[in-house]
Design an enzyme around this catalytic site. Structure first.
Site, PDB file in Angstrom:
ATOM      1  N   LEU A 179      36.551  32.080  40.491  1.00  0.00           N
ATOM      2  CA  LEU A 179      36.570  32.782  39.209  1.00  0.00           C
ATOM      3  C   LEU A 179      36.863  31.812  38.078  1.00  0.00           C
ATOM      4  O   LEU A 179      36.202  31.822  37.036  1.00  0.00           O
ATOM      5  CB  LEU A 179      37.615  33.904  39.239  1.00  0.00           C
ATOM      6  CG  LEU A 179      37.790  34.707  37.951  1.00  0.00           C
ATOM      7  CD1 LEU A 179      36.486  35.370  37.524  1.00  0.00           C
ATOM      8  CD2 LEU A 179      38.902  35.743  38.109  1.00  0.00           C
ATOM      9  N   THR A 194      33.272  35.648  45.201  1.00  0.00           N
ATOM     10  CA  THR A 194      33.656  34.244  45.138  1.00  0.00           C
ATOM     11  C   THR A 194      33.336  33.588  46.479  1.00  0.00           C
ATOM     12  O   THR A 194      33.085  34.293  47.475  1.00  0.00           O
ATOM     13  CB  THR A 194      35.157  34.101  44.861  1.00  0.00           C
ATOM     14  OG1 THR A 194      35.876  34.713  45.949  1.00  0.00           O
ATOM     15  CG2 THR A 194      35.533  34.773  43.550  1.00  0.00           C
ATOM     16  N   ILE A 204      35.048  40.623  43.985  1.00  0.00           N
ATOM     17  CA  ILE A 204      34.247  39.563  43.386  1.00  0.00           C
ATOM     18  C   ILE A 204      33.646  38.697  44.494  1.00  0.00           C
ATOM     19  O   ILE A 204      34.338  38.312  45.443  1.00  0.00           O
ATOM     20  CB  ILE A 204      35.096  38.653  42.476  1.00  0.00           C
ATOM     21  CG1 ILE A 204      35.959  39.483  41.522  1.00  0.00           C
ATOM     22  CG2 ILE A 204      34.197  37.707  41.692  1.00  0.00           C
ATOM     23  CD1 ILE A 204      36.932  38.640  40.721  1.00  0.00           C
ATOM     24  N   LYS A 213      50.246  43.084  42.353  1.00  0.00           N
ATOM     25  CA  LYS A 213      49.329  43.292  41.236  1.00  0.00           C
ATOM     26  C   LYS A 213      49.739  44.487  40.374  1.00  0.00           C
ATOM     27  O   LYS A 213      49.507  44.496  39.165  1.00  0.00           O
ATOM     28  CB  LYS A 213      47.898  43.446  41.752  1.00  0.00           C
ATOM     29  CG  LYS A 213      47.321  42.164  42.337  1.00  0.00           C
ATOM     30  CD  LYS A 213      47.357  41.012  41.333  1.00  0.00           C
ATOM     31  CE  LYS A 213      46.724  39.748  41.870  1.00  0.00           C
ATOM     32  NZ  LYS A 213      46.710  38.640  40.878  1.00  0.00           N
ATOM     33  N   ASN A 220      46.375  21.698  44.526  1.00  0.00           N
ATOM     34  CA  ASN A 220      45.787  20.589  45.280  1.00  0.00           C
ATOM     35  C   ASN A 220      45.217  19.557  44.321  1.00  0.00           C
ATOM     36  O   ASN A 220      44.330  19.864  43.522  1.00  0.00           O
ATOM     37  CB  ASN A 220      44.706  21.118  46.221  1.00  0.00           C
ATOM     38  CG  ASN A 220      44.079  20.030  47.079  1.00  0.00           C
ATOM     39  OD1 ASN A 220      43.228  19.279  46.614  1.00  0.00           O
ATOM     40  ND2 ASN A 220      44.512  19.960  48.329  1.00  0.00           N
ATOM     41  N   TYR A 277      50.125  42.569  48.430  1.00  0.00           N
ATOM     42  CA  TYR A 277      49.214  42.186  47.353  1.00  0.00           C
ATOM     43  C   TYR A 277      49.117  43.319  46.333  1.00  0.00           C
ATOM     44  O   TYR A 277      49.210  43.105  45.119  1.00  0.00           O
ATOM     45  CB  TYR A 277      47.833  41.867  47.913  1.00  0.00           C
ATOM     46  CG  TYR A 277      46.821  41.463  46.870  1.00  0.00           C
ATOM     47  CD1 TYR A 277      46.818  40.169  46.343  1.00  0.00           C
ATOM     48  CD2 TYR A 277      45.859  42.361  46.395  1.00  0.00           C
ATOM     49  CE1 TYR A 277      45.886  39.789  45.373  1.00  0.00           C
ATOM     50  CE2 TYR A 277      44.935  41.995  45.432  1.00  0.00           C
ATOM     51  CZ  TYR A 277      44.956  40.704  44.932  1.00  0.00           C
ATOM     52  OH  TYR A 277      44.042  40.335  43.967  1.00  0.00           O
ATOM     53  N   SER A 279      44.417  43.261  39.256  1.00  0.00           N
ATOM     54  CA  SER A 279      43.426  43.685  40.242  1.00  0.00           C
ATOM     55  C   SER A 279      43.358  45.197  40.205  1.00  0.00           C
ATOM     56  O   SER A 279      44.344  45.870  39.870  1.00  0.00           O
ATOM     57  CB  SER A 279      43.814  43.225  41.647  1.00  0.00           C
ATOM     58  OG  SER A 279      42.974  43.794  42.632  1.00  0.00           O
TER      59      SER A 279
END
Length: 279
Positions: free
Chosen positions: A30, A217, A215, A186, A51, A182, A167
């Site tokens: 995204l 992704t 989405i 959200k 990272n 989750y 979300s």
């Protein structure tokens, strides 16, 4: 009357020239579209991820996109920087945002928090350590990045726009997968948005939430590649009968980032889910 109905007074601008936009989760699917949308409008970009290699590559690719697709000379591409940060660590967040402002030579005035993740465990057996870490990143992380973004703006009496990524899972319960933590995180992001919007309205810092549906992704494609049953279950509940492409959220973010377009928009949970919540 002529000035009241001038083109610039009626039609909003989405240009962000001279502004610095911070994007967390900066190497994600995204964020790769959102960062390009913001860069195309003239914003300098500070990408944050966990990272080093991935975020460095994302920054290089973003700058090159400015040359290849925007037709800019390398020296004319708005500044792009890469940063490693764990948004669940308040001290690390504060240090990173301070360094971003110093490196760009100005305070960031747009922030998009795409960082976060999901795990699927039955609620009765959700490991405590996993639950705590998810809430630290998705929930507390949203608070920490908002604080470190807003504090210098408040001190300098400058306006800003915070866009948290929630979300549809903050408003509905997903099926067939189990993802209690989750969903809980959200839901917290959505109410955090409303709370910060009210507290920071006197400082002209707008806080809004973009809540996507499913989405496509790279990560989502990988998940459904091994489960046509899961994909069918998701799509069957979407009135538009498809999942979203990441590019379909760029317009929403540009609207929320623009002081011209969304100057009276704060505390909003903008749900972009293909109609999923309507059923």
């Amino acid at each position: 009357m002529s000035s009241e109905f001038s083109l610039s007074n009626v039609v909003p601008s989405y240009r962000l020239d001279g502004k610095v936009a911070v994007i967390t989760g900066g190497s994600g699917g995204l964020a790769s579209f959102l960062s390009r949308g913001l860069l195309s409008q003239g914003a300098e970009i500070a990408l944050i991820d966990t990272n080093q290699q991935r975020i460095d590559e994302a920054a290089i690719q973003l700058s090159q996109w400015g040359v290849d697709k925007l037709g800019l000379k390398p020296e004319a591409v708005p500044k792009v920087t890469a940063w490693v940060c764990n948004i669940g660590d308040a001290a690390n967040v504060e240090e990173t945002f301070t360094a971003i402002n110093a490196t760009h030579g100005k305070l960031s005035t747009v922030m998009v928090n795409t960082a976060g993740y999901c795990e699927n465990y039955p609620a009765e057996s959700y490991p405590a350590a996993n639950a705590e870490n998810l809430m630290k990143v998705n929930g507390l992380g949203s608070l920490y990045v908002s604080q470190s973004f807003a504090r210098p703006l408040i001190a300098a009496k400058l306006s800003g726009s915070i866009i948290l990524i929630g979300s549809m899972s903050g408003s509905i319960v997903n099926t067939p997968q189990c993802q209690t933590m989750y969903n809980m995180s959200k839901a917290g992001v959505i109410h955090l948005t409303k709370s910060l919007a009210c507290e920071w309205a006197p400082y002209n810092i707008r806080v809004n939430c973009l809540s996507p549906g499913y989405i496509l992704t790279p990560l989502t494609k990988h998940v459904i590649a091994d489960s046509s049953t899961l994909q069918d279950a998701w799509v069957s509940r979407i009135p538009q009968k498809r999942m979203a492409a990441p590019k379909e959220f760029v317009g929403s973010v540009l609207y929320l980032a623009s002081d011209s377009a969304s100057s009276y928009t704060t505390g909003l949970n903008m749900v972009v889910d293909g109609g999923y919540e309507c059923w």
